[in-house]
Design an enzyme around this catalytic site. Structure first.
Site, short mmCIF file in Angstrom:
data_model
loop_
_atom_site.label_atom_id
_atom_site.label_comp_id
_atom_site.label_asym_id
_atom_site.label_seq_id
_atom_site.Cartn_x
_atom_site.Cartn_y
_atom_site.Cartn_z
N TYR A 10 25.85 105.28 64.18
CA TYR A 10 25.77 103.66 63.91
C TYR A 10 27.41 103.34 64.10
O TYR A 10 26.95 101.69 63.34
CB TYR A 10 25.52 103.66 62.26
CG TYR A 10 26.45 104.62 60.91
CD1 TYR A 10 27.75 103.75 60.74
CD2 TYR A 10 25.65 105.92 60.90
CE1 TYR A 10 28.53 104.45 59.63
CE2 TYR A 10 27.60 105.96 59.66
CZ TYR A 10 28.61 105.56 59.29
OH TYR A 10 28.95 106.60 58.65
N LEU A 13 30.32 105.07 67.59
CA LEU A 13 29.49 106.78 68.53
C LEU A 13 28.89 106.26 69.22
O LEU A 13 27.49 106.94 70.25
CB LEU A 13 29.55 108.09 67.69
CG LEU A 13 30.34 108.03 66.98
CD1 LEU A 13 30.00 109.96 65.80
CD2 LEU A 13 30.65 109.25 68.24
N GLU A 65 35.18 113.07 63.14
CA GLU A 65 34.50 112.36 61.11
C GLU A 65 35.37 113.02 60.20
O GLU A 65 34.52 113.42 59.64
CB GLU A 65 32.67 112.08 61.14
CG GLU A 65 32.45 111.80 62.33
CD GLU A 65 32.44 109.90 62.41
OE1 GLU A 65 33.34 109.79 61.74
OE2 GLU A 65 31.61 109.86 62.69
#
Length: 139
Positions: A10, A13, A65
């Site tokens: 979202y 990426l 992440e």
């Protein structure tokens, strides 16, 4: 045959965004919307994209992440543009500061969006919500 995973992205990426190269071996499925609302830095109920990735790509995303230290990969439900409900992995901030909920909410993030928070690649080790607030210039 290698195992595959469905991942919802979202932010940076997504296609045409700065970190999309991490998904160079992934297969785009469709656009989708998060079924449940989450307290996110840039939005609550978010729109993004679904991809099929292999184990190697999933491991790279975990590293990007900072899973499970900063973001945690969780299975959640998403509604596709044609109304289907799909389960996919998504990275969500493990802990967040209440001040983050005072930020303006957007349903979709683009690096050069109207929010004025253009993505800047950093070599800094962002491991705590305080670090993210610093990047967003929130005191």
């Amino acid at each position: 045959m290698d195992q595959s995973y469905t991942v919802f992205v979202y932010g940076t990426l997504k296609r045409n965004q700065p970190n999309h190269h991490y998904l160079s071996s992934a297969k785009f499925i469709t656009e989708a919307t998060c079924f449940e609302k989450f307290p996110l830095v840039i939005a609550s109920k978010i729109k993004g994209e679904l991809f099929t990735v292999d184990e190697e790509t999933l491991a790279k995303l975990d590293e990007l992440e900072n899973h499970p230290t900063l973001y945690v990969r969780q299975l959640q439900s998403f509604e596709t543009t044609d109304g289907k409900i799909v389960e996919a992995w998504v990275y969500l901030l493990q802990e967040y500061k209440p001040e983050m909920l005072e930020l303006e909410f957007f349903e979709s993030y683009f690096s050069e969006g109207k929010h004025g928070k253009q993505y800047v690649a950093s070599d800094d080790d962002l491991t705590k919500p305080e670090d993210i607030l610093q990047v967003l210039r929130i005191k």
